[in-house]
Design a protein around this motif. Structure first.
Motif, PDB file in Angstrom:
ATOM      1  N   GLY A  38      -4.499  -3.818  -3.570  1.00  0.00           N
ATOM      2  CA  GLY A  38      -3.749  -2.700  -4.146  1.00  0.00           C
ATOM      3  C   GLY A  38      -4.519  -2.066  -5.303  1.00  0.00           C
ATOM      4  O   GLY A  38      -5.149  -2.766  -6.093  1.00  0.00           O
ATOM      5  N   GLY A  39      -4.477  -0.747  -5.375  1.00  0.00           N
ATOM      6  CA  GLY A  39      -5.201  -0.040  -6.429  1.00  0.00           C
ATOM      7  C   GLY A  39      -6.646   0.232  -6.076  1.00  0.00           C
ATOM      8  O   GLY A  39      -7.306   1.053  -6.706  1.00  0.00           O
ATOM      9  N   ARG A  40      -7.158  -0.477  -5.051  1.00  0.00           N
ATOM     10  CA  ARG A  40      -8.557  -0.259  -4.644  1.00  0.00           C
ATOM     11  C   ARG A  40      -8.643   0.473  -3.311  1.00  0.00           C
ATOM     12  O   ARG A  40      -9.688   1.001  -2.950  1.00  0.00           O
ATOM     13  N   MET A  41      -7.566   0.452  -2.531  1.00  0.00           N
ATOM     14  CA  MET A  41      -7.506   1.260  -1.309  1.00  0.00           C
ATOM     15  C   MET A  41      -6.050   1.657  -1.062  1.00  0.00           C
ATOM     16  O   MET A  41      -5.132   1.027  -1.595  1.00  0.00           O
ATOM     17  N   ASP A  42      -5.865   2.742  -0.299  1.00  0.00           N
ATOM     18  CA  ASP A  42      -4.504   3.172   0.033  1.00  0.00           C
ATOM     19  C   ASP A  42      -3.913   2.232   1.075  1.00  0.00           C
ATOM     20  O   ASP A  42      -4.598   1.833   2.026  1.00  0.00           O
ATOM     21  N   SER A  67       9.361 -12.386   5.698  1.00  0.00           N
ATOM     22  CA  SER A  67       7.929 -12.489   6.028  1.00  0.00           C
ATOM     23  C   SER A  67       7.251 -11.119   5.893  1.00  0.00           C
ATOM     24  O   SER A  67       6.081 -11.034   5.526  1.00  0.00           O
ATOM     25  N   HIS A  68       7.998 -10.048   6.163  1.00  0.00           N
ATOM     26  CA  HIS A  68       7.399  -8.710   6.045  1.00  0.00           C
ATOM     27  C   HIS A  68       7.233  -8.305   4.581  1.00  0.00           C
ATOM     28  O   HIS A  68       6.231  -7.683   4.224  1.00  0.00           O
ATOM     29  N   THR A  69       8.187  -8.650   3.741  1.00  0.00           N
ATOM     30  CA  THR A  69       8.018  -8.315   2.318  1.00  0.00           C
ATOM     31  C   THR A  69       6.893  -9.170   1.713  1.00  0.00           C
ATOM     32  O   THR A  69       6.133  -8.692   0.862  1.00  0.00           O
ATOM     33  N   ALA A  70       6.745 -10.407   2.215  1.00  0.00           N
ATOM     34  CA  ALA A  70       5.625 -11.250   1.752  1.00  0.00           C
ATOM     35  C   ALA A  70       4.295 -10.645   2.197  1.00  0.00           C
ATOM     36  O   ALA A  70       3.293 -10.704   1.469  1.00  0.00           O
ATOM     37  N   LEU A  71       4.281 -10.048   3.384  1.00  0.00           N
ATOM     38  CA  LEU A  71       3.066  -9.401   3.895  1.00  0.00           C
ATOM     39  C   LEU A  71       2.690  -8.187   3.034  1.00  0.00           C
ATOM     40  O   LEU A  71       1.521  -8.029   2.639  1.00  0.00           O
ATOM     41  N   VAL A  72       3.693  -7.364   2.725  1.00  0.00           N
ATOM     42  CA  VAL A  72       3.454  -6.203   1.858  1.00  0.00           C
ATOM     43  C   VAL A  72       2.871  -6.669   0.520  1.00  0.00           C
ATOM     44  O   VAL A  72       1.897  -6.087   0.006  1.00  0.00           O
ATOM     45  N   ALA A  73       3.432  -7.746  -0.024  1.00  0.00           N
ATOM     46  CA  ALA A  73       2.987  -8.248  -1.330  1.00  0.00           C
ATOM     47  C   ALA A  73       1.588  -8.849  -1.255  1.00  0.00           C
ATOM     48  O   ALA A  73       0.747  -8.607  -2.143  1.00  0.00           O
ATOM     49  N   ALA A  74       1.310  -9.608  -0.200  1.00  0.00           N
ATOM     50  CA  ALA A  74       0.000 -10.281  -0.105  1.00  0.00           C
ATOM     51  C   ALA A  74      -1.132  -9.256  -0.030  1.00  0.00           C
ATOM     52  O   ALA A  74      -2.156  -9.395  -0.707  1.00  0.00           O
ATOM     53  N   VAL A  75      -0.934  -8.217   0.785  1.00  0.00           N
ATOM     54  CA  VAL A  75      -1.979  -7.194   0.908  1.00  0.00           C
ATOM     55  C   VAL A  75      -2.056  -6.368  -0.383  1.00  0.00           C
ATOM     56  O   VAL A  75      -3.146  -6.054  -0.873  1.00  0.00           O
ATOM     57  N   MET A 104     -16.129  -2.646   4.092  1.00  0.00           N
ATOM     58  CA  MET A 104     -16.823  -1.816   5.087  1.00  0.00           C
ATOM     59  C   MET A 104     -16.792  -0.334   4.720  1.00  0.00           C
ATOM     60  O   MET A 104     -17.399   0.486   5.403  1.00  0.00           O
ATOM     61  N   GLY A 105     -16.026   0.006   3.679  1.00  0.00           N
ATOM     62  CA  GLY A 105     -15.995   1.399   3.236  1.00  0.00           C
ATOM     63  C   GLY A 105     -14.686   2.117   3.508  1.00  0.00           C
ATOM     64  O   GLY A 105     -14.521   3.275   3.106  1.00  0.00           O
ATOM     65  N   TYR A 106     -13.760   1.459   4.203  1.00  0.00           N
ATOM     66  CA  TYR A 106     -12.490   2.133   4.506  1.00  0.00           C
ATOM     67  C   TYR A 106     -11.689   2.406   3.231  1.00  0.00           C
ATOM     68  O   TYR A 106     -11.577   1.549   2.364  1.00  0.00           O
ATOM     69  N   GLY A 107     -11.099   3.595   3.185  1.00  0.00           N
ATOM     70  CA  GLY A 107     -10.309   3.966   2.015  1.00  0.00           C
ATOM     71  C   GLY A 107      -8.849   3.614   2.154  1.00  0.00           C
ATOM     72  O   GLY A 107      -8.090   3.698   1.171  1.00  0.00           O
ATOM     73  N   GLY A 108      -8.423   3.249   3.357  1.00  0.00           N
ATOM     74  CA  GLY A 108      -7.012   2.931   3.575  1.00  0.00           C
ATOM     75  C   GLY A 108      -6.844   1.837   4.609  1.00  0.00           C
ATOM     76  O   GLY A 108      -7.723   1.608   5.447  1.00  0.00           O
ATOM     77  N   PHE A 109      -5.691   1.151   4.525  1.00  0.00           N
ATOM     78  CA  PHE A 109      -5.400   0.035   5.429  1.00  0.00           C
ATOM     79  C   PHE A 109      -3.943   0.124   5.818  1.00  0.00           C
ATOM     80  O   PHE A 109      -3.056   0.043   4.964  1.00  0.00           O
ATOM     81  N   LYS A 110      -3.700   0.339   7.117  1.00  0.00           N
ATOM     82  CA  LYS A 110      -2.312   0.415   7.587  1.00  0.00           C
ATOM     83  C   LYS A 110      -1.958  -0.838   8.374  1.00  0.00           C
ATOM     84  O   LYS A 110      -2.658  -1.218   9.304  1.00  0.00           O
ATOM     85  N   ILE A 111      -0.840  -1.430   7.958  1.00  0.00           N
ATOM     86  CA  ILE A 111      -0.355  -2.661   8.574  1.00  0.00           C
ATOM     87  C   ILE A 111       0.617  -2.325   9.701  1.00  0.00           C
ATOM     88  O   ILE A 111       1.588  -1.597   9.490  1.00  0.00           O
ATOM     89  N   ALA A 135       9.708  -3.392  -1.458  1.00  0.00           N
ATOM     90  CA  ALA A 135       8.445  -4.151  -1.603  1.00  0.00           C
ATOM     91  C   ALA A 135       7.262  -3.179  -1.680  1.00  0.00           C
ATOM     92  O   ALA A 135       6.354  -3.360  -2.502  1.00  0.00           O
ATOM     93  N   CYS A 136       7.286  -2.148  -0.837  1.00  0.00           N
ATOM     94  CA  CYS A 136       6.206  -1.144  -0.868  1.00  0.00           C
ATOM     95  C   CYS A 136       6.170  -0.434  -2.220  1.00  0.00           C
ATOM     96  O   CYS A 136       5.085  -0.121  -2.738  1.00  0.00           O
ATOM     97  N   ASP A 137       7.360  -0.180  -2.786  1.00  0.00           N
ATOM     98  CA  ASP A 137       7.428   0.465  -4.113  1.00  0.00           C
ATOM     99  C   ASP A 137       6.673  -0.362  -5.154  1.00  0.00           C
ATOM    100  O   ASP A 137       5.964   0.194  -6.012  1.00  0.00           O
ATOM    101  N   ASP A 138       6.830  -1.689  -5.079  1.00  0.00           N
ATOM    102  CA  ASP A 138       6.213  -2.560  -6.088  1.00  0.00           C
ATOM    103  C   ASP A 138       4.696  -2.444  -6.088  1.00  0.00           C
ATOM    104  O   ASP A 138       4.046  -2.713  -7.101  1.00  0.00           O
ATOM    105  N   TYR A 139       4.136  -2.085  -4.933  1.00  0.00           N
ATOM    106  CA  TYR A 139       2.671  -2.035  -4.818  1.00  0.00           C
ATOM    107  C   TYR A 139       2.153  -0.621  -4.580  1.00  0.00           C
ATOM    108  O   TYR A 139       1.003  -0.431  -4.232  1.00  0.00           O
TER     109      TYR A 139
END
Ligand SMILES: [Mg+2]
Length: 385
Positions: A185-189, A172-180, A155-162, A210-214
């Motif tokens: 990753g690399g295509r939007m913040d 489950s939260h680290t799996a969520l960070v990894a899945a998104v 849709m054009g958004y440059g970022g996605f906040k969970i 987990a956030c560091d990894d992505y």
């Protein structure tokens, strides 16, 4: 019009609407996706009248001042004096009163607030900010969050906040960070905001790794100190690489500056709805002087005015949306959009509203059709000031 409008009357208008498929999360106080549920919600508009007929308007109204003394009978242009009075009285009502004063000032001078502040940003890069994770359906699994991030990217958004599901396991939260991260990753913040739901510092650390990894752009309010510990967040910053965004729960200007100076945050949290445009601009300039960015909390015209007035702000937060709840905010403004469709696919931005004051006109047809009450809470004619 005499150029020095005196505040003569304060009016509060309450409206109600029924939101569908939404209710209070079983894990806490946050609105969450609950298929089949209905929830009757109410909200307030403050209208501040002046003796030359200009009316300042603001909604939502997070709190009201304990007294109207020092506001009623004063010049509506005396924002600094009224700001300091309300701050010293405990800051109740500061956001709504200050923003009404800005709306009046803009209407007196015929300019939107961001232009009065010297800003020139007519287009605001925007990130999605999800509703918290659901128990079923969309946003109930890491993969469904990744699906939504991919949709937002399209849709054009440059970022996605969970906003994850509160109460879920840290795994489950680290799996969520990894899945998104794996999906977009690399295509939007990407940003992660557990809104202080983790019981321990170690939980915050694990999600931070987990956030560091992505390469997440920021981690926000991870654990249950309520997001204000100077020592804890300085320590967390030493142990993870992902920038922290702290300060949402801190009070006004001074406590947020203290967080920055303590080394407890990388990005600075502004909140023009809660604390007003005056306080937020002081904070934006404090951050600028320290070489840092300010990110405004939440949606609404005043958030857009604040961001448009700053060089050092990255994203407008299109908040609390869910794939099945794309328009969660009551449509009280005419020709103004805070739904999921507000962003332009061409540049990933929403427009800064350009009408005088806070930039918008209210849709009184909609509001009157949903009216609950209308009352005058202070009137100079009653001599209450
Ligand atoms: Mg937050």
């Amino acid at each position: 019009m005499n150029g020095n409008p005196i505040v003569t009357k304060i009016e509060l208008i309450e409206f109600a609407w029924v939101a569908e498929n939404i209710g209070l999360s079983p894990f806490g106080h946050q609105p969450t996706y609950l298929p089949g549920a209905t929830w009757r919600r109410t909200r307030t508009i403050m209208r501040m009248h002046t003796d030359d007929g200009i009316v300042g308007e603001v909604s939502p109204v997070p709190s009201l001042p304990g007294s109207w003394r020092g506001i009623l009978g004063e010049s509506a242009l005396d924002r600094e004096r009224i700001y300091n009075r309300l701050k010293l009285a405990g800051s109740e009502g500061l956001g709504a009163v200050d923003n009404c004063l800005w709306d009046i000032a803009g209407k007196v001078l015929g300019l939107p607030a961001f232009r009065l502040l010297g800003g020139d940003r007519a287009r605001l890069p925007t990130h999605i900010s999800t509703m918290n994770g659901a128990l079923d359906g969309p946003l109930s699994t890491p993969e469904s969050f990744a699906d939504y991030a991919e949709e937002a990217l399209g849709m054009g958004y440059g970022g996605f906040k969970i906003h994850p599901w509160p109460g879920g396991s840290i795994r489950s939260h680290t799996a969520l960070v990894a899945a998104v991260g794996d999906r977009v990753g690399g295509r939007m913040d990407l940003m992660m905001d557990p809104f202080c739901s983790y019981p321990t510092f170690a939980d915050a650390l694990k999600v931070g790794w987990a956030c560091d990894d992505y390469r997440y752009l920021w981690l926000e309010d991870p654990y249950a100190d309520n997001g204000v510990s100077h020592f804890g967040h300085r320590k967390l910053r030493e142990l993870i690489k992902t920038p922290l965004l702290q300060g949402e729960k801190a009070k006004g200007l001074e406590e947020r500056v203290n967080l920055i100076i303590a080394g407890a945050t990388d990005l600075v949290r502004g909140d023009p709805i809660e604390w007003g445009l005056t306080s937020t601009m002081k904070l934006a300039h404090a951050a600028e002087g320290l070489g840092l960015d300010i990110e405004m909390h939440g949606v609404g015209p005043v958030c857009r005015q604040a961001m448009a007035a700053c060089r050092n702000s990255n994203y407008y937060e299109l908040s609390w949306v869910h794939p099945d709840l794309p328009a969660p905010h009551p449509p009280i403004f005419a020709e103004y959009d805070d739904t999921i469709w507000a962003v332009s696919k061409d540049d990933g931005c929403v427009p800064t509203p350009l009408l005088p004051g806070l930039g918008v006109r209210y849709d009184w047809d909609w509001i009157n059709a949903h009216l609950e009450s209308r009352r005058v809470v202070a009137d100079i004619a009653d001599g209450v000031h």
